[in-house]
Design an enzyme around this catalytic site. Structure first.
Site, short mmCIF file in Angstrom:
data_model
loop_
_atom_site.label_atom_id
_atom_site.label_comp_id
_atom_site.label_asym_id
_atom_site.label_seq_id
_atom_site.Cartn_x
_atom_site.Cartn_y
_atom_site.Cartn_z
N CYS A 136 -23.63 4.89 -10.59
CA CYS A 136 -25.08 4.98 -10.75
C CYS A 136 -25.48 5.21 -12.20
CB CYS A 136 -25.62 6.10 -9.88
SG CYS A 136 -24.85 7.69 -10.25
N GLU A 138 -30.47 11.10 -4.51
CA GLU A 138 -29.83 10.73 -5.78
C GLU A 138 -29.68 9.22 -5.74
OE1 GLU A 138 -28.89 12.96 -8.07
OE2 GLU A 138 -28.74 14.87 -7.04
P1 NAD Z 1 -26.75 2.26 0.26
O1 NAD Z 1 -28.06 2.94 0.13
O2 NAD Z 1 -26.71 0.92 0.90
O3 NAD Z 1 -25.73 3.16 1.10
C1 NAD Z 1 -25.53 4.52 0.82
C2 NAD Z 1 -25.31 5.27 2.11
O4 NAD Z 1 -26.50 5.15 2.91
C3 NAD Z 1 -24.17 4.71 2.97
O5 NAD Z 1 -23.54 5.77 3.64
C4 NAD Z 1 -24.91 3.83 3.97
O6 NAD Z 1 -24.23 3.66 5.19
C5 NAD Z 1 -26.18 4.62 4.18
N1 NAD Z 1 -27.30 3.82 4.65
C6 NAD Z 1 -27.57 2.50 4.41
N2 NAD Z 1 -28.68 2.13 5.06
C7 NAD Z 1 -29.15 3.22 5.72
C8 NAD Z 1 -30.25 3.48 6.58
N3 NAD Z 1 -31.12 2.53 6.89
N4 NAD Z 1 -30.41 4.71 7.06
C9 NAD Z 1 -29.53 5.71 6.74
N5 NAD Z 1 -28.46 5.53 5.97
C10 NAD Z 1 -28.27 4.30 5.45
O7 NAD Z 1 -26.13 2.23 -1.20
P2 NAD Z 1 -24.75 1.58 -1.68
O8 NAD Z 1 -24.96 0.14 -1.91
O9 NAD Z 1 -23.66 1.97 -0.75
O10 NAD Z 1 -24.51 2.36 -3.04
C11 NAD Z 1 -24.94 1.88 -4.27
C12 NAD Z 1 -26.22 2.54 -4.72
O11 NAD Z 1 -26.04 3.95 -4.76
C13 NAD Z 1 -26.59 2.12 -6.13
O12 NAD Z 1 -27.96 1.88 -6.23
C14 NAD Z 1 -26.18 3.34 -6.96
O13 NAD Z 1 -26.87 3.45 -8.18
C15 NAD Z 1 -26.48 4.47 -6.02
N6 NAD Z 1 -25.72 5.67 -6.38
C16 NAD Z 1 -26.39 6.77 -6.89
C17 NAD Z 1 -25.68 7.91 -7.28
C18 NAD Z 1 -26.37 9.12 -7.88
O14 NAD Z 1 -25.73 10.16 -8.00
N7 NAD Z 1 -27.63 9.04 -8.27
C19 NAD Z 1 -24.29 7.93 -7.15
C20 NAD Z 1 -23.65 6.81 -6.64
C21 NAD Z 1 -24.39 5.69 -6.24
#
Ligand code: NAD
Length: 477
Positions: free
Chosen positions: A291, A257
């Site tokens: 998001c 997502e």
């Molecule tokens: P992010 O991808 O940096 O982090 C999300 C999660 O992934 C965190 O738990 C983080 O620790 C983990 N993560 C980061 N790098 C990783 C790696 N290399 N391997 C495994 N896990 C890793 O995202 P963010 O900045 O925390 O969140 C914002 C983003 O999330 C925005 O783009 C937003 O649109 C999206 N989002 C989507 C939804 C949806 O339902 N579609 C909901 C909320 C947020």
């Protein structure tokens, strides 16, 4: 735990494996109260050994849970919900402090989490598959929903509790084990609290594990673990793409997502006041850090001035500050890094390219003034990329066709269109490429249906109830 109203509670987000809390392998790191900038608690990075042990323990616990009768599973999920409800006041304060959202946002998040548990508790008692037509005479055929096994769940910081719960609750309900890695910015509401509530509710030991830690250390180790049967990820496009690529390579299912550069369209016959109010709600709710936030306002020229005026007038009245200690409409942006990403990376270069600041544009630390930009063109960074901040860029178009083309130019999750003619809106929505479109409204809540399909696989069982006459060559005669 000290009283929520003092705002003084100090939390520890531990590693939770096999029904026991333990310290992380790394040193402790602070979890901040986002508005106050003070420590709210601590967490550490779960190690590869802890990831491995969590997955192995989950694998051992899952088969017995899958065989547990539906009423018992239902009772456990209801007890989990009751535990969150019992701690409501404390948890609302915690969510406000840990995410920097307002009381309304915290209430929405906790409410969604509790409702998701209650919905899943009911859904699991309703359907476990289907009876298929007898494809062969005398053959009873069943399509049975079978749990996937162990789900690895990685969640972002913006809705730490409810985004974990949207997979945790149906995942457990349908007989799976779940290993959760909360976001490093929010490991308390998104991890520790869920572990404590599950523990108190009687979720069998081992079935649910929590592994706090950052993405590159703990998250990456988790999603690469061979013992997972499903990787469930919510977060940025970049990480989601890497997970999809990995899952495809090893032939493992992954649900991702991700983000989107969502559009808010105002057509020439729209009710401008109604549109402006909805625009503030969809763009500025939780500082625009969702998001489905509207990050591009695409407005017909004939109503552009009136729309801009209505939006600016409303934005001027908004109060920004500490949502726990002051009466405010917007809290802080989550981190200085996020603020710099959209302010220096998107807003400033767009202004340099010709966009004008109608209101806002500045910040005091993490407290960013909600901002309206006009004269935004489709080639500017603020238009081309997901903002994830409290900024409303307005782009003027001359036709409905031009608006539609701009909406569909980017990857979006949810879009809105405002028009005085709902059927015109419906026709427009049919041509929008996203999975969710709202006519004369912003967003809705997550739906419940479809979760059985997402957290189970189908097994076809055919039972031949009458003798079959096989070909003579197969009968050995
Ligand atoms: P992010 O991808 O940096 O982090 C999300 C999660 O992934 C965190 O738990 C983080 O620790 C983990 N993560 C980061 N790098 C990783 C790696 N290399 N391997 C495994 N896990 C890793 O995202 P963010 O900045 O925390 O969140 C914002 C983003 O999330 C925005 O783009 C937003 O649109 C999206 N989002 C989507 C939804 C949806 O339902 N579609 C909901 C909320 C947020």
């Amino acid at each position: 735990m000290s009283s929520p109203s003092t705002g003084a509670a100090q939390y520890t987000a531990e590693v939770y494996i096999g029904g026991r809390f333990e310290p992380p392998a790394s040193d402790w790191l602070p979890v901040l109260d986002k508005a106050a900038g003070q420590p709210l608690g601590r967490y550490g990075n779960a190690s590869a050994e802890q990831v491995d042990r969590a997955v192995a323990t989950a694998r051992r616990a899952q088969p017995e849970w899958a065989d547990t009768d539906a009423n018992t599973r239902c009772d456990v999920l209801r007890a989990f919900a009751a535990e969150l409800e019992r701690r409501r006041d404390e948890l609302l304060t915690l969510i406000i402090r840990e995410t920097g959202g307002t009381a309304e946002k915290a209430d929405e998040e906790l409410g969604q989490s509790i409702n998701q548990l209650l919905n899943s508790a009911t859904q699991l008692t309703e359907n476990a598959g289907s009876i298929l037509p007898p494809y062969k005479q005398g053959k009873m055929s069943l399509s049975r929903a079978v749990p996937l096994g162990v789900i690895g769940l990685i969640v972002p910081w913006n809705y730490p509790m409810s985004l974990a719960m949207r997979a945790l609750a149906p995942g457990l309900a349908y007989g799976n084990a779940v290993v959760l890695k909360p976001a490093e910015l929010t490991p308390i509401a998104g991890g520790q609290v869920l572990a404590e509530a599950a523990h108190a509710a009687g979720v069998p030991h081992g079935l649910f594990a929590v592994l706090p830690g950052d993405g590159p250390t703990t998250g990456s180790t988790l999603y690469h673990h061979p013992g997972l049967d499903l990787i469930h990820f919510t977060g940025s496009f970049e990480v989601g793409a890497a997970i999809t690529e990995y899952a495809g390579r090893v032939g493992k299912p992954a649900v991702t997502e991700l983000g989107g550069d969502n559009a808010f369209v105002v057509l020439d016959d729209a009710d401008v006041d109604q549109a402006a109010s909805c625009a503030l709600w969809t763009s500025l709710w939780y500082q625009g850090q969702t998001c489905i936030s509207a990050g591009r306002h695409i407005v017909h020229r004939s109503v552009a001035d009136a729309y801009t005026e209505a939006v600016v007038e409303r934005v001027r009245k908004l109060r920004v500050g500490d949502p726990l200690r002051d009466t405010v409409d917007l809290g802080p942006v989550i981190t200085a890094g996020q603020l710099a990403r959209f302010h220096e990376g998107l807003v400033e270069p767009s202004i340099a390219a010709g966009a004008k600041v109608a209101v806002g544009g500045g910040h005091d630390g993490l407290f960013y003034q909600p901002t309206v930009l006009t004269d935004v063109t489709a080639d500017m960074p603020i238009f081309r990329e997901e903002t994830f901040g409290p900024v409303m860029p307005i782009t003027v178009v001359d036709s409905e066709a031009e608006a539609l083309e701009l909406v569909n130019r980017h990857r979006t999750l949810m879009n809105s269109v405002f028009t005085g003619d709902p059927l015109r809106g419906y026709a427009f929505a049919q041509r929008v490429a996203s999975n969710e479109v709202h006519v004369n409204d912003g967003y809705a809540r997550h739906g419940g249906e479809g979760q059985l399909a997402s957290y189970t696989r189908r097994q076809w069982i055919g039972v031949q109830t009458t003798p079959v006459t096989y070909p003579t060559w197969a009968q050995g005669s």
